[in-house]
Scaffold this motif. Structure first.
Motif, PDB file in Angstrom:
ATOM      1  N   GLU A 826       0.835  -1.209   0.000  1.00 52.48           N
ATOM      2  CA  GLU A 826       0.000   0.000   0.000  1.00 52.48           C
ATOM      3  C   GLU A 826       0.865   1.253   0.000  1.00 52.48           C
ATOM      4  O   GLU A 826       0.611   2.208  -0.742  1.00 52.48           O
ATOM      5  CB  GLU A 826      -0.912  -0.010   1.225  1.00 52.48           C
ATOM      6  N   LEU A 827       1.926   1.230   0.813  1.00 48.27           N
ATOM      7  CA  LEU A 827       2.836   2.377   0.838  1.00 48.27           C
ATOM      8  C   LEU A 827       3.630   2.485  -0.456  1.00 48.27           C
ATOM      9  O   LEU A 827       3.827   3.583  -0.996  1.00 48.27           O
ATOM     10  CB  LEU A 827       3.787   2.259   2.027  1.00 48.27           C
ATOM     11  N   SER A 828       4.068   1.341  -0.970  1.00 47.59           N
ATOM     12  CA  SER A 828       4.867   1.340  -2.204  1.00 47.59           C
ATOM     13  C   SER A 828       4.067   1.886  -3.368  1.00 47.59           C
ATOM     14  O   SER A 828       4.609   2.552  -4.257  1.00 47.59           O
ATOM     15  CB  SER A 828       5.352  -0.078  -2.511  1.00 47.59           C
ATOM     16  N   ARG A 829       2.766   1.602  -3.367  1.00 44.17           N
ATOM     17  CA  ARG A 829       1.894   2.105  -4.441  1.00 44.17           C
ATOM     18  C   ARG A 829       1.946   3.623  -4.502  1.00 44.17           C
ATOM     19  O   ARG A 829       2.001   4.215  -5.589  1.00 44.17           O
ATOM     20  CB  ARG A 829       0.463   1.633  -4.165  1.00 44.17           C
ATOM     21  N   ALA A 830       1.915   4.263  -3.335  1.00 43.76           N
ATOM     22  CA  ALA A 830       1.953   5.728  -3.306  1.00 43.76           C
ATOM     23  C   ALA A 830       3.357   6.266  -3.548  1.00 43.76           C
ATOM     24  O   ALA A 830       3.547   7.261  -4.252  1.00 43.76           O
ATOM     25  CB  ALA A 830       1.414   6.230  -1.971  1.00 43.76           C
ATOM     26  N   ILE A 831       4.353   5.601  -2.963  1.00 43.06           N
ATOM     27  CA  ILE A 831       5.740   6.073  -3.099  1.00 43.06           C
ATOM     28  C   ILE A 831       6.167   6.094  -4.567  1.00 43.06           C
ATOM     29  O   ILE A 831       6.969   6.942  -4.981  1.00 43.06           O
ATOM     30  CB  ILE A 831       6.682   5.179  -2.256  1.00 43.06           C
ATOM     31  N   ALA A 832       5.608   5.204  -5.373  1.00 46.39           N
ATOM     32  CA  ALA A 832       5.989   5.126  -6.792  1.00 46.39           C
ATOM     33  C   ALA A 832       5.741   6.439  -7.520  1.00 46.39           C
ATOM     34  O   ALA A 832       6.469   6.784  -8.452  1.00 46.39           O
ATOM     35  CB  ALA A 832       5.221   3.992  -7.472  1.00 46.39           C
ATOM     36  N   PHE A 833       4.727   7.209  -7.101  1.00 47.29           N
ATOM     37  CA  PHE A 833       4.448   8.469  -7.807  1.00 47.29           C
ATOM     38  C   PHE A 833       4.461   9.691  -6.894  1.00 47.29           C
ATOM     39  O   PHE A 833       4.375  10.816  -7.370  1.00 47.29           O
ATOM     40  CB  PHE A 833       3.079   8.403  -8.513  1.00 47.29           C
ATOM     41  N   LYS A 834       4.593   9.472  -5.592  1.00 49.76           N
ATOM     42  CA  LYS A 834       4.590  10.588  -4.651  1.00 49.76           C
ATOM     43  C   LYS A 834       5.796  10.484  -3.742  1.00 49.76           C
ATOM     44  O   LYS A 834       5.859   9.626  -2.852  1.00 49.76           O
ATOM     45  CB  LYS A 834       3.289  10.571  -3.827  1.00 49.76           C
ATOM     46  N   ALA A 835       6.766  11.358  -3.958  1.00 49.03           N
ATOM     47  CA  ALA A 835       7.967  11.379  -3.121  1.00 49.03           C
ATOM     48  C   ALA A 835       7.621  12.068  -1.804  1.00 49.03           C
ATOM     49  O   ALA A 835       7.375  13.265  -1.774  1.00 49.03           O
ATOM     50  CB  ALA A 835       9.085  12.128  -3.833  1.00 49.03           C
ATOM     51  N   ASP A 836       7.583  11.294  -0.723  1.00 48.07           N
ATOM     52  CA  ASP A 836       7.144  11.848   0.545  1.00 48.07           C
ATOM     53  C   ASP A 836       7.925  11.215   1.693  1.00 48.07           C
ATOM     54  O   ASP A 836       8.027   9.982   1.798  1.00 48.07           O
ATOM     55  CB  ASP A 836       5.641  11.588   0.738  1.00 48.07           C
ATOM     56  N   LEU A 837       8.441  12.048   2.566  1.00 48.86           N
ATOM     57  CA  LEU A 837       9.254  11.577   3.678  1.00 48.86           C
ATOM     58  C   LEU A 837       8.454  10.681   4.619  1.00 48.86           C
ATOM     59  O   LEU A 837       8.945   9.660   5.096  1.00 48.86           O
ATOM     60  CB  LEU A 837       9.820  12.785   4.435  1.00 48.86           C
ATOM     61  N   HIS A 838       7.200  11.044   4.902  1.00 43.34           N
ATOM     62  CA  HIS A 838       6.396  10.289   5.867  1.00 43.34           C
ATOM     63  C   HIS A 838       6.066   8.898   5.347  1.00 43.34           C
ATOM     64  O   HIS A 838       6.041   7.926   6.120  1.00 43.34           O
ATOM     65  CB  HIS A 838       5.130  11.063   6.195  1.00 43.34           C
ATOM     66  N   LEU A 839       5.810   8.793   4.048  1.00 39.86           N
ATOM     67  CA  LEU A 839       5.562   7.472   3.471  1.00 39.86           C
ATOM     68  C   LEU A 839       6.804   6.592   3.585  1.00 39.86           C
ATOM     69  O   LEU A 839       6.723   5.409   3.938  1.00 39.86           O
ATOM     70  CB  LEU A 839       5.147   7.608   2.001  1.00 39.86           C
ATOM     71  N   LEU A 840       7.953   7.177   3.280  1.00 40.80           N
ATOM     72  CA  LEU A 840       9.205   6.420   3.358  1.00 40.80           C
ATOM     73  C   LEU A 840       9.538   6.048   4.800  1.00 40.80           C
ATOM     74  O   LEU A 840      10.028   4.942   5.075  1.00 40.80           O
ATOM     75  CB  LEU A 840      10.346   7.232   2.749  1.00 40.80           C
ATOM     76  N   HIS A 841       9.266   6.963   5.708  1.00 40.06           N
ATOM     77  CA  HIS A 841       9.525   6.701   7.131  1.00 40.06           C
ATOM     78  C   HIS A 841       8.708   5.495   7.604  1.00 40.06           C
ATOM     79  O   HIS A 841       9.240   4.577   8.244  1.00 40.06           O
ATOM     80  CB  HIS A 841       9.168   7.944   7.947  1.00 40.06           C
ATOM     81  N   LEU A 842       7.414   5.489   7.266  1.00 40.00           N
ATOM     82  CA  LEU A 842       6.557   4.391   7.702  1.00 40.00           C
ATOM     83  C   LEU A 842       6.971   3.081   7.043  1.00 40.00           C
ATOM     84  O   LEU A 842       7.008   2.030   7.697  1.00 40.00           O
ATOM     85  CB  LEU A 842       5.093   4.724   7.377  1.00 40.00           C
TER      86      LEU A 842
END
Length: 885
Positions: A826-842
């Motif tokens: 679920e996180l990887s799906r968003a990280i693929a198009f949205k560079a975000d520190l909080h997503l990467l942190h989680l």
């Protein structure tokens, strides 16, 4: 209808050359209905161009690349850091992350280990700020003054104390006369033999060795391109060690002589003296040639500083371009030391921004290719030059460049090869090549988008739907689907499709397409709204592949809409504002700016809306216009304060607010001071000061739109202080003057009073009223049970897939249910198009939880590229790093 098309000599395409639609008839009411328009006519009006091949660095796994760069930054010597930050900049540029791009550039400037890097990255930062048209204001601020200011080049180059030969051959000295005379033409210049001998090894050997000149009292130097005046100055320098006031031409003459006879101390003195005389671009052009010829480092750097300080104007000077583009490896080393790749990255970017098809773009990008050393640098350089060649229809050269970039590992370059093979008639090859890429790598949206160009309708729709699923920020799939639906006369579906993306991404090309839809439907008021928003975002925007100015379309459409009075405009603005219709509000303000109203206030309003719509560059342009149109000194100071605040200079912004208040108490000055103080101060006691400032603001004259915002902000401060009754009063008063967003604050008050149902109901009111309500759904999700929360957050993702909280929430729920793989997916799906520190942190924490130390470490390093000082990330990184085998 009146038309305002310039003559052909003005190089403006007549609209009929684009499409002689019936809507261009003169009289109102004679426009044919949508149903009667021929399919070919509609086809030409709603044609969607193929997506661009972006001249950007777009790695398949940007997280891996950022992590790799961060790891190298941790381990590399200081002199390597600036180049790594530059590569980090290119990654963020490919992701469209403007703030992070500039942060990387600033890191490169701060970590510069040579004067050349300071010059290049300082100029780059200045060029970036020039795009905001505010460099004059920012240059007065501490750090910016250092970034933008002129460097004392000479002080950056250490003086070598051992350049003068102190030792002479005293054992032979008794055989030589103390004075030696140099004959130049008809003149004889007498010098101290040992002082001249001390200037260089060649002179020492000549005057104190076994050469014939060692035994001569007169030596003929007539054939050595030195004048008698020059030789006298050299003689004086040999005695005093300094050059005083010397004419530039004579300095050049001495420099050449010093270089020929290896007189390093004399050469260094000439070099520094000439460098101090570079005061104009023409000086720099003339002296750079000499600096490169004579290997004069200080002079060359000083000339380069002038060129870079005047970007982009200096690149309109053919002499400057010729000097910079013709430099070979040796000359580049003299001019810019080890920073060649950085320099030509900057120059090629400036040239591409000016005109990506220009000869300058080619020349500087070729230099960038020549300077590229590492694999990542080659990916950036070869792909960029390939894109430029492709735009210029130099297909054979483009193909070779894309192949090199692909072989280096830049998978995105396959897009260029696919287009080229399609042009050559090998459509099947393009399809197969993209299919291979999709099967060989983790699929990304652009892969399916590109493959869709090489297949038939049903398959194309399938690929475009997949592209949107993987990357909902890509505009082409929405535009293609919307145009196809419009051609099939499925009007509502077409509008719904284009509105999907405009709901979260204000893309010019999407606004243009919707404008065309409205024209086809004869909905001229809606068409007028879109074209005015286009002109707000980009005043010089040209439609139909750049053939017609958007301002001309506005002139034409204006004939078919009612003229609004100033009062009508204000009523419309209140309506749009209360509906949270930011696009509609922008359009009204654009129209109001044509009146004689106070333009400074309107431009300021415009900037607030643009910030809310995530258009920071356009917002800054509007703020600058507000500053230019301010009617008083105290008003101008407020706008300057906002400019400084929005560019990260909070203390300077606060000072501007105080200066404005000292001149005249005003709503905006108090509001700015309160806003900046609330956002910058970590001291809890500052809340009372913010409350007083907002109360003072509300006592000053202003319109209801701004007072509603002030009441809303005041309510938020009261909530933070635990004063819920006062907060509720603020929100209720804001709602009375139609500040719809106050529903959100009031809902928070209900929740803090343990009335969750009332909070939910309050947010439901906001959802009903607001046009743009993704944030309202997200906030409402906090006030309901898990199933309703899930439904609200799914709606948020549909309305605005760039909002990261829903992904984090869903991932956390999955992790709670011990569905670790699904949570990470679920996180990887968003990280693929949205560079975000909080997503990467989680995701890093999840990887650590399941024992994937490598994955956790990768995400930690990538996240620290976003914010190297993020305390929680640093702690997690330290913990995970200690677990690495």
């Amino acid at each position: 209808m009146r038309t305002f098309f310039p003559s052909e000599s003005c190089k403006e395409t007549h609209l009929s050359a684009v499409n002689p639609q019936s809507w261009l008839q003169v009289e109102r009411g004679k426009l044919s209905k949508f149903a009667s328009q021929s399919p070919s006519s509609i086809e030409s009006l709603v044609k969607v161009p193929e997506p661009q091949i972006l001249p950007l660095f777009k790695p398949v796994d940007y997280v891996e690349v950022l992590a790799q760069i961060h790891e190298e930054l941790e381990l590399c010597p200081p002199e390597k850091k600036s180049n790594l930050y530059l590569l980090q900049y290119h990654v963020f540029k490919g992701l469209g992350e403007v703030k992070l791009m500039r942060k990387s550039l600033r890191s490169a400037w701060l970590k510069a280990s040579t004067v050349y890097e300071k010059l290049v990255f300082g100029a780059w930062l200045k060029y970036e700020k020039q795009g905001e048209i505010i460099s004059d204001l920012l240059s007065s601020c501490g750090e910016c003054a250092k970034e933008f200011g002129i460097i004392d080049i000479a002080s950056e180059f250490p003086t070598n104390e051992n350049l003068i030969l102190c030792g002479t051959n005293m054992s032979n000295g008794n055989h030589f006369s103390r004075i030696v005379s140099f004959i130049i033409g008809d003149e004889k210049i007498s010098c101290d033999r040992q002082k001249i001998a001390g200037l260089s090894v060649p002179f020492h050997a000549m005057l104190n060795g076994c050469f014939m000149e060692s035994f001569c009292e007169d030596i003929d130097l007539s054939e050595n391109s030195i004048s008698p005046s020059g030789m006298r100055l050299i003689g004086d320098f040999s005695t005093t060690g300094s050059l005083n006031e010397v004419h530039p031409n004579l300095l050049l003459e001495i420099l050449v002589f010093a270089n020929k006879f290896c007189c390093e101390s004399l050469k260094d003195a000439c070099d520094r003296k000439l460098a101090s005389l570079v005061s104009s671009r023409q000086d720099a052009v003339e002296l750079m040639e000499c600096a490169l010829e004579e290997n004069s480092l200080v002079l060359a750097a000083s000339c380069l500083q002038v060129f870079l300080h005047e970007l982009s104007d200096s690149l309109n000077d053919s002499q400057v371009v010729e000097l910079l583009r013709s430099a070979d490896g040796q000359k580049r080393s003299i001019m810019v030391g080890p920073a060649s790749f950085s320099l030509y990255s900057l120059l090629s970017e400036v040239a591409i921004n000016d005109d990506p098809c220009s000869d300058k773009a080619v020349l500087f990008s070729k230099q960038l290719v020549d300077c590229a050393e590492t694999s990542l640098q080659k990916m950036v350089a070869y792909h960029q030059l390939g894109c430029i060649r492709f735009l210029r229809k130099e297909y054979d050269e483009a193909e070779q460049l894309f192949k090199v970039a692909l072989n280096e590992g830049h998978v995105y370059s396959v897009v260029g090869l696919a287009r080229l093979n399609h042009i050559k008639g090998s459509k099947d090859w393009s399809y197969e090549k993209l299919s291979n890429v999709i099967s060989s790598y983790t699929p990304l949206g652009w892969m399916y988008q590109e493959r869709s160009l090489y297949c038939q309708d049903d398959k194309r729709w399938g690929d475009l739907d997949k592209a949107t699923e993987l990357d909902p920020t890509l505009t082409y799939p929405y535009m293609y689907r919307a145009a196809s639906l419009m051609r099939k006369q499925n009007v509502q579906a077409a509008l719904a499709e284009i509105n999907r993306i405009l709901g979260f991404k204000l893309a010019l090309e999407c606004l243009e397409l919707r404008f065309c839809f409205y024209l086809t439907l004869e909905e001229y008021q809606s068409a007028m709204c879109d074209v005015q928003v286009i002109l707000t975002l980009c005043p010089d925007y040209r439609m139909f592949d750049g053939r017609v100015a958007a301002s001309q379309f506005r002139t034409l459409v204006r004939e078919h809409v009612e003229n609004w009075t100033t009062a009508d405009c204000w009523l419309q603005l209140y309506d749009k504002w209360s509906l949270v219709d930011d696009i509609g509000s922008l359009s009204v303000i654009y129209q109001m700016l044509e009146s004689d109203a106070a333009k400074g206030v309107l431009y300021f309003r415009q900037s607030l809306l643009l910030l809310r719509l995530n258009c920071p560059e356009a917002a800054m342009r509007s703020l600058q216009l507000a500053r230019q149109h301010a009617l008083s000194e105290h008003e101008r100071l407020v706008y300057e304060g906002w400019i400084l605040y929005d560019t990260g200079h909070c203390e300077e912004g606060l000072r501007k607010a105080e200066e404005s208040i000292n001149l005249q108490r005003s709503f905006e000055a108090f509001f700015l001071k309160a806003y900046a103080l609330a956002d910058s101060s970590m001291d809890p006691s500052s809340s009372s000061t913010v409350i007083l400032l907002l109360q003072e603001a509300l006592k000053c004259p202003s319109d209801r739109l701004r007072k509603g915002q002030a009441l809303n902000n005041l309510g938020s401060v009261y909530v933070d202080c635990g004063k819920l009754d006062e907060a509720a009063d603020c929100y209720i008063n804001a709602l009375k003057i139609r500040h719809t967003r106050a529903h959100q604050g009031l809902a928070r008050v209900h929740f803090l009073r343990n009335d969750k149902n009332a909070a939910y109901a309050e947010m439901s009111k906001l959802i009903e009223k607001a046009r743009n309500n993704a944030s309202a759904y997200e906030k409402r999700s906090e006030y309901c049970d898990r199933e309703l929360t899930k439904a609200d957050l799914e709606m948020v993702t549909r309305l605005d897939p760039l909002r990261v909280y829903p992904y984090r929430y869903r991932a956390a729920v999955l992790m709670d249910n011990r569905k670790e793989d699904e949570a990470i997916a679920e996180l990887s799906r968003a990280i693929a198009f949205k560079a975000d520190l909080h997503l990467l942190h989680l995701r890093a924490a999840f990887h650590e939880h399941v024992g994937d130390v490598t994955g956790a470490l990768r995400d930690c390093r990538a996240a620290l590229s976003f914010d190297p000082d993020h305390q929680e990330m640093l702690e997690l990184h330290s913990r995970v790093n200690s677990q690495e085998p």
